[in-house]
Design a protein around this motif. Sequence first.
Motif, PDB file in Angstrom:
ATOM      1  N   GLU A  77       0.663  -1.396   0.074  1.00 40.23           N
ATOM      2  CA  GLU A  77      -0.121   0.154   0.034  1.00 40.23           C
ATOM      3  C   GLU A  77       1.065   1.288   0.040  1.00 40.23           C
ATOM      4  O   GLU A  77       0.725   2.125  -0.684  1.00 40.23           O
ATOM      5  N   GLU A  80       2.317   1.799  -3.514  1.00 41.62           N
ATOM      6  CA  GLU A  80       1.415   2.390  -4.346  1.00 41.62           C
ATOM      7  C   GLU A  80       0.995   3.897  -4.059  1.00 41.62           C
ATOM      8  O   GLU A  80       0.904   4.818  -4.873  1.00 41.62           O
ATOM      9  N   ARG A 106       1.174   0.892 -11.305  1.00 38.88           N
ATOM     10  CA  ARG A 106      -0.004   0.472 -12.048  1.00 38.88           C
ATOM     11  C   ARG A 106      -0.199  -1.066 -11.871  1.00 38.88           C
ATOM     12  O   ARG A 106      -1.395  -1.132 -11.623  1.00 38.88           O
ATOM     13  N   ALA A 109      -2.004  -1.119  -8.245  1.00 45.42           N
ATOM     14  CA  ALA A 109      -3.252  -0.706  -8.394  1.00 45.42           C
ATOM     15  C   ALA A 109      -4.430  -1.774  -9.107  1.00 45.42           C
ATOM     16  O   ALA A 109      -5.407  -1.889  -8.686  1.00 45.42           O
ATOM     17  N   ALA A 110      -3.900  -2.421 -10.044  1.00 47.92           N
ATOM     18  CA  ALA A 110      -4.582  -3.270 -10.784  1.00 47.92           C
ATOM     19  C   ALA A 110      -5.061  -4.585  -9.960  1.00 47.92           C
ATOM     20  O   ALA A 110      -5.938  -5.119  -9.797  1.00 47.92           O
ATOM     21  N   ARG A 112      -5.002  -4.410  -6.619  1.00 47.20           N
ATOM     22  CA  ARG A 112      -5.996  -4.071  -5.690  1.00 47.20           C
ATOM     23  C   ARG A 112      -7.487  -3.989  -5.935  1.00 47.20           C
ATOM     24  O   ARG A 112      -8.260  -4.415  -5.408  1.00 47.20           O
ATOM     25  N   GLU A 113      -7.402  -3.642  -7.158  1.00 49.19           N
ATOM     26  CA  GLU A 113      -8.928  -3.218  -7.913  1.00 49.19           C
ATOM     27  C   GLU A 113      -9.545  -4.604  -7.991  1.00 49.19           C
ATOM     28  O   GLU A 113     -10.772  -4.997  -8.047  1.00 49.19           O
ATOM     29  N   GLU A 114      -8.792  -5.625  -8.508  1.00 48.92           N
ATOM     30  CA  GLU A 114      -9.049  -7.133  -8.978  1.00 48.92           C
ATOM     31  C   GLU A 114      -9.698  -7.484  -7.521  1.00 48.92           C
ATOM     32  O   GLU A 114     -10.486  -8.542  -7.689  1.00 48.92           O
ATOM     33  N   THR A 115      -8.686  -7.581  -6.647  1.00 51.35           N
ATOM     34  CA  THR A 115      -9.129  -8.289  -5.230  1.00 51.35           C
ATOM     35  C   THR A 115     -10.312  -7.508  -4.291  1.00 51.35           C
ATOM     36  O   THR A 115     -10.577  -7.903  -3.273  1.00 51.35           O
ATOM     37  N   GLY A 116     -10.323  -6.214  -4.560  1.00 48.90           N
ATOM     38  CA  GLY A 116     -11.169  -5.389  -3.731  1.00 48.90           C
ATOM     39  C   GLY A 116     -10.424  -4.976  -2.682  1.00 48.90           C
ATOM     40  O   GLY A 116     -11.016  -4.763  -1.590  1.00 48.90           O
ATOM     41  N   GLY A 117      -9.342  -4.877  -2.734  1.00 49.90           N
ATOM     42  CA  GLY A 117      -8.481  -4.012  -1.413  1.00 49.90           C
ATOM     43  C   GLY A 117      -6.983  -4.901  -1.147  1.00 49.90           C
ATOM     44  O   GLY A 117      -6.354  -4.324  -0.395  1.00 49.90           O
ATOM     45  N   TYR A 119      -3.657  -6.891  -1.826  1.00 51.03           N
ATOM     46  CA  TYR A 119      -2.480  -7.219  -2.391  1.00 51.03           C
ATOM     47  C   TYR A 119      -2.029  -8.813  -2.523  1.00 51.03           C
ATOM     48  O   TYR A 119      -0.975  -8.963  -1.788  1.00 51.03           O
TER      49      TYR A 119
END
Length: 234
Positions: A77, A80, A106, A109-110, A112-117, A119
Amino acid sequence: MSSQHGEWDEARVRDLHAALVDQYGPVGASDAHGADSEADPAEGVRQLLTTILSQNVADENTARASENLFATYADFEAIEAAPTEELAETIRVAGLPETKATRIQRALAAIREETGGAYSLAFLDAMATDEAKAWLTDIKGVGPKTASVVLNFHFGKPTMAVDTHVERVSKRFGLVPEAASNARAHDVLDEAVPDELIYPLHVLLIEHGRTFCSARNPDCANPVCETYCDCEGC
């Protein structure tokens, strides 16, 4: 040159592997594990970031940059969220610092967005190899080699990472067409090499490229080149 030593099929690939083992010794199994193992799921992310750092740079500089990165920031975190210019300075020894800093952030971020938070790349383990590779290479700056390193070395998926040594040797042996792009070389080798030989053949081709089949002035006086290579040195 044309491949005077014969066409490539599975049996011939297995023969090449055996010849390389005779030359260099057997390669042990990788320490790859599935995401359902007890290993830290964050290790896949760490490997992805380290592989991004390794792009077009010597191993020793990759190690220094990786050490700097993970010593400077407490967690993914923080990496990023860091100012990109600051992150670039942290990894500068790896070369192309601004580009790699952007790619790292990048990628995080991808994920985190895929997993819903979270890493973690554990979700890739349940995907088919092609699907998992497509997910990773959809991240700008993550090419087929970087994706294959993570998928093969960490998850044990059957996809070969084609670095400069693997590409050079496989083209000289006629296993990959001379005019093939690096991306095409990945596809050709993934199709030609039996799944269980992906990792050991990767290691052995790199060893052969470093020991004999160098980019300049190759030393072709060895049994493997005598049998398989069609380069001008042979």
